[in-house]
Design an enzyme around this catalytic site. Structure first.
Site, PDB file in Angstrom:
ATOM      1  N   HIS A  45      -0.224   0.349  -9.526  1.00  0.00           N
ATOM      2  CA  HIS A  45      -1.127  -0.437  -8.596  1.00  0.00           C
ATOM      3  C   HIS A  45      -1.484  -1.753  -9.392  1.00  0.00           C
ATOM      4  CE1 HIS A  45      -3.532  -0.676  -4.737  1.00  0.00           C
ATOM      5  NE2 HIS A  45      -3.346  -1.977  -5.367  1.00  0.00           N
ATOM      6  N   ARG A 103       0.972  -0.984  -0.151  1.00  0.00           N
ATOM      7  CA  ARG A 103       0.064  -0.118   0.154  1.00  0.00           C
ATOM      8  C   ARG A 103       0.796   1.161  -0.209  1.00  0.00           C
ATOM      9  NH1 ARG A 103      -3.381  -2.686  -1.551  1.00  0.00           N
ATOM     10  NH2 ARG A 103      -5.535  -3.130  -0.760  1.00  0.00           N
TER      11      ARG A 103
HETATM   12  P1  NDP Z   1      -1.921 -11.391   5.343  1.00  0.00           P
HETATM   13  O1  NDP Z   1      -2.949 -10.969   6.327  1.00  0.00           O
HETATM   14  O2  NDP Z   1      -2.054 -12.725   5.129  1.00  0.00           O
HETATM   15  O3  NDP Z   1      -0.583 -11.271   5.942  1.00  0.00           O
HETATM   16  C1  NDP Z   1      -0.140 -10.098   6.624  1.00  0.00           C
HETATM   17  C2  NDP Z   1       1.312 -10.285   7.145  1.00  0.00           C
HETATM   18  O4  NDP Z   1       1.844  -9.242   7.587  1.00  0.00           O
HETATM   19  C3  NDP Z   1       1.236 -11.210   8.322  1.00  0.00           C
HETATM   20  O5  NDP Z   1       2.416 -12.246   8.267  1.00  0.00           O
HETATM   21  C4  NDP Z   1       1.285 -10.333   9.790  1.00  0.00           C
HETATM   22  O6  NDP Z   1       2.035 -10.886  10.828  1.00  0.00           O
HETATM   23  C5  NDP Z   1       2.228  -9.157   9.110  1.00  0.00           C
HETATM   24  N1  NDP Z   1       2.139  -8.122   9.844  1.00  0.00           N
HETATM   25  C6  NDP Z   1       0.977  -7.230  10.095  1.00  0.00           C
HETATM   26  N2  NDP Z   1       1.004  -6.412  10.942  1.00  0.00           N
HETATM   27  C7  NDP Z   1       2.379  -6.428  11.416  1.00  0.00           C
HETATM   28  C8  NDP Z   1       3.102  -5.385  12.090  1.00  0.00           C
HETATM   29  N3  NDP Z   1       2.689  -4.467  12.681  1.00  0.00           N
HETATM   30  N4  NDP Z   1       4.516  -5.930  12.247  1.00  0.00           N
HETATM   31  C9  NDP Z   1       5.113  -7.037  11.699  1.00  0.00           C
HETATM   32  N5  NDP Z   1       4.320  -7.790  10.852  1.00  0.00           N
HETATM   33  C10 NDP Z   1       3.033  -7.399  10.696  1.00  0.00           C
HETATM   34  O7  NDP Z   1      -2.049 -10.266   4.072  1.00  0.00           O
HETATM   35  P2  NDP Z   1      -1.774 -10.681   2.518  1.00  0.00           P
HETATM   36  O8  NDP Z   1      -0.332 -11.441   2.326  1.00  0.00           O
HETATM   37  O9  NDP Z   1      -3.021 -11.485   2.026  1.00  0.00           O
HETATM   38  O10 NDP Z   1      -1.740  -9.373   1.856  1.00  0.00           O
HETATM   39  C11 NDP Z   1      -0.804  -8.165   2.356  1.00  0.00           C
HETATM   40  C12 NDP Z   1      -1.144  -7.027   1.573  1.00  0.00           C
HETATM   41  O11 NDP Z   1      -0.655  -7.004   0.266  1.00  0.00           O
HETATM   42  C13 NDP Z   1      -2.546  -6.572   1.535  1.00  0.00           C
HETATM   43  O12 NDP Z   1      -2.987  -6.179   3.040  1.00  0.00           O
HETATM   44  C14 NDP Z   1      -2.657  -5.414   0.603  1.00  0.00           C
HETATM   45  O13 NDP Z   1      -2.507  -4.292   1.117  1.00  0.00           O
HETATM   46  C15 NDP Z   1      -1.468  -5.856  -0.330  1.00  0.00           C
HETATM   47  N6  NDP Z   1      -1.929  -6.189  -1.669  1.00  0.00           N
HETATM   48  C16 NDP Z   1      -1.760  -5.475  -2.884  1.00  0.00           C
HETATM   49  C17 NDP Z   1      -1.962  -5.747  -4.145  1.00  0.00           C
HETATM   50  C18 NDP Z   1      -1.488  -4.849  -5.267  1.00  0.00           C
HETATM   51  O14 NDP Z   1      -1.985  -4.987  -6.301  1.00  0.00           O
HETATM   52  N7  NDP Z   1      -0.470  -4.144  -4.913  1.00  0.00           N
HETATM   53  C19 NDP Z   1      -2.832  -6.816  -4.241  1.00  0.00           C
HETATM   54  C20 NDP Z   1      -3.236  -7.774  -3.128  1.00  0.00           C
HETATM   55  C21 NDP Z   1      -2.854  -7.397  -1.811  1.00  0.00           C
HETATM   56  P3  NDP Z   1       1.473 -12.243  11.564  1.00  0.00           P
HETATM   57  O15 NDP Z   1       1.532 -13.446  10.452  1.00  0.00           O
HETATM   58  O16 NDP Z   1       2.044 -12.409  12.626  1.00  0.00           O
HETATM   59  O17 NDP Z   1      -0.137 -11.991  11.536  1.00  0.00           O
HETATM   60  C1  OXD Z   2      -5.848  -5.731  -3.036  1.00  0.00           C
HETATM   61  C2  OXD Z   2      -5.478  -4.791  -4.107  1.00  0.00           C
HETATM   62  O1  OXD Z   2      -5.682  -5.506  -2.005  1.00  0.00           O
HETATM   63  O2  OXD Z   2      -5.387  -4.949  -5.222  1.00  0.00           O
HETATM   64  O3  OXD Z   2      -6.490  -6.942  -3.549  1.00  0.00           O
HETATM   65  O4  OXD Z   2      -4.758  -3.992  -3.667  1.00  0.00           O
END
Ligand code: NDP
Ligand code: OXD
Length: 312
Positions: free
Chosen positions: A275, A227
């Site tokens: 994006h 993001r």
């Molecule tokens: P998940 O919820 O599966 O994973 C999130 C990870 O981040 C977990 O390992 C979590 O830790 C970790 N995390 C959260 N908060 C913290 C913190 N404060 N400190 C350290 N680690 C932290 O999310 P996804 O993998 O499915 O997706 C990640 C992000 O990718 C989405 O939220 C979205 O914003 C972005 N995205 C972007 C896209 C694009 O087109 N650019 C498309 C799709 C997604 P823990 O395992 O311990 O809970």
């Molecule tokens: C998502 C994205 O969060 O596309 O899936 O950014």
């Protein structure tokens, strides 16, 4: 009844596929004639302020996006559980982006592009993948998929997450106390975190200054596919200018679309995409959410429910 409320994507196309998958279950779109109280599920992307008005019978909010930060900020978000998109196709697409940009920076693409433009023959050997450490912030669905795809390429891998992770071949770091240690051994920093109050602005000057400097010629690199709110763009501009960073790949921005006057556009070793790192695929999305709706109607629990307290 399922209501679709999608902005900036082909809502009609999604509706058509949902109708076929769920028939005879009713599927409606904004503007159709329906009773809001009869809506049990709403499928949303970038919902407008009035999106949830009158939906008194809602059983779940279904998010087309994997990231729910914007949805959680919606002023009128109802109490109903939020189910986010978790999908192999989405993960594959994200990993395609991550692998492409990691390998590009690892092979010093910026440096050799500059040499080519200058017609300069200057041999410099990039480190082997086994001498290069990719540090992934966020070890959830997308982080773990990226690990699976990078591992066979031979990179050293380390991860940083909120809670500890034990993944074979990946050195795991967890929590704020281990962040600096994680950064100190990272050459290519990949951000796959959700946007929460804790992670906002995490890609900043202080973070960049802690990355390992002696491995990649030109300096360490950041790749942000999560993001725009994670990054301080003024800090990235400064870090690329003074050599704190050797390169950056950015798929997301503080303001989207990236304004035409942003200095980022002009920086040669800053690789900008609009994006598009990953997109929710219509066919697999309809399959995923239809199965969830059918299962839930049959009394099964929802899956991939967002924890509102954690913010992801
Ligand atoms: P998940 O919820 O599966 O994973 C999130 C990870 O981040 C977990 O390992 C979590 O830790 C970790 N995390 C959260 N908060 C913290 C913190 N404060 N400190 C350290 N680690 C932290 O999310 P996804 O993998 O499915 O997706 C990640 C992000 O990718 C989405 O939220 C979205 O914003 C972005 N995205 C972007 C896209 C694009 O087109 N650019 C498309 C799709 C997604 P823990 O395992 O311990 O809970
Ligand atoms: C998502 C994205 O969060 O596309 O899936 O950014």
């Amino acid at each position: 009844m399922l209501l679709l409320h999608l902005s900036d994507v082909d809502e009609a196309g999604w509706a058509e596929q949902f109708r076929q998958a769920l028939a005879p279950y009713p599927v409606v779109r904004r503007g159709d004639d329906f009773d809001p109280a009869a809506v049990r599920y709403i499928f949303v992307w970038k919902p407008k302020p009035d999106a949830f008005d009158g939906l008194t019978g809602l059983r779940a909010v279904l998010s087309l996006g994997a990231g729910v930060d914007a949805l959680l900020r919606h002023k009128a978000l109802p109490e109903a559980p939020i189910v986010r998109f978790v999908d192999a196709d989405l993960s594959q697409r994200m990993s395609d982006y991550v692998v492409a940009h990691v390998t590009m920076h690892h092979r010093l693409y910026s440096r050799f592009q500059a040499d080519q433009k200058a017609r300069r023959w200057s041999q410099l050997y990039p480190p082997a993948a086994s001498e290069t450490t990719v540090g992934i912030m966020g070890m959830g669905v997308l982080g773990q998929d990226a690990v699976r795809r990078l591992q066979p390429l031979g990179f050293e891998l380390r991860s940083w997450s909120r809670t500890p992770k034990s993944i074979e071949g990946v050195e795991g770091f967890a929590g704020d106390d281990s962040f600096d240690e994680f950064l100190a051994g990272t050459d290519i920093l990949v951000n796959l975190l959700p946007l929460t109050p804790e992670t906002t602005g995490i890609l900043n000057s202080s973070t960049f200054g802690k990355l390992r400097r002696d491995r990649l010629a030109g300096g360490p690199v950041i790749i942000n596919a999560a993001r725009g709110g994670h990054q301080r763009e003024a800090d990235i501009v400064a870090a690329l200018a003074d050599g704190t960073l050797g390169g950056a790949s950015l798929d997301v921005f503080e303001v989207e679309p990236l304004p035409a006057d942003s200095p980022l556009w002009e920086i040669e070793n800053c690789y900008i995409t609009p994006h598009i790192a990953a997109i929710s695929n219509e066919t697999s999305g309809v399959r995923y959410f239809s199965a969830i709706i059918k299962g839930h109607e049959a009394g099964e629990p929802l899956i991939n429910v967002v924890d509102r307290n954690r913010g992801y």
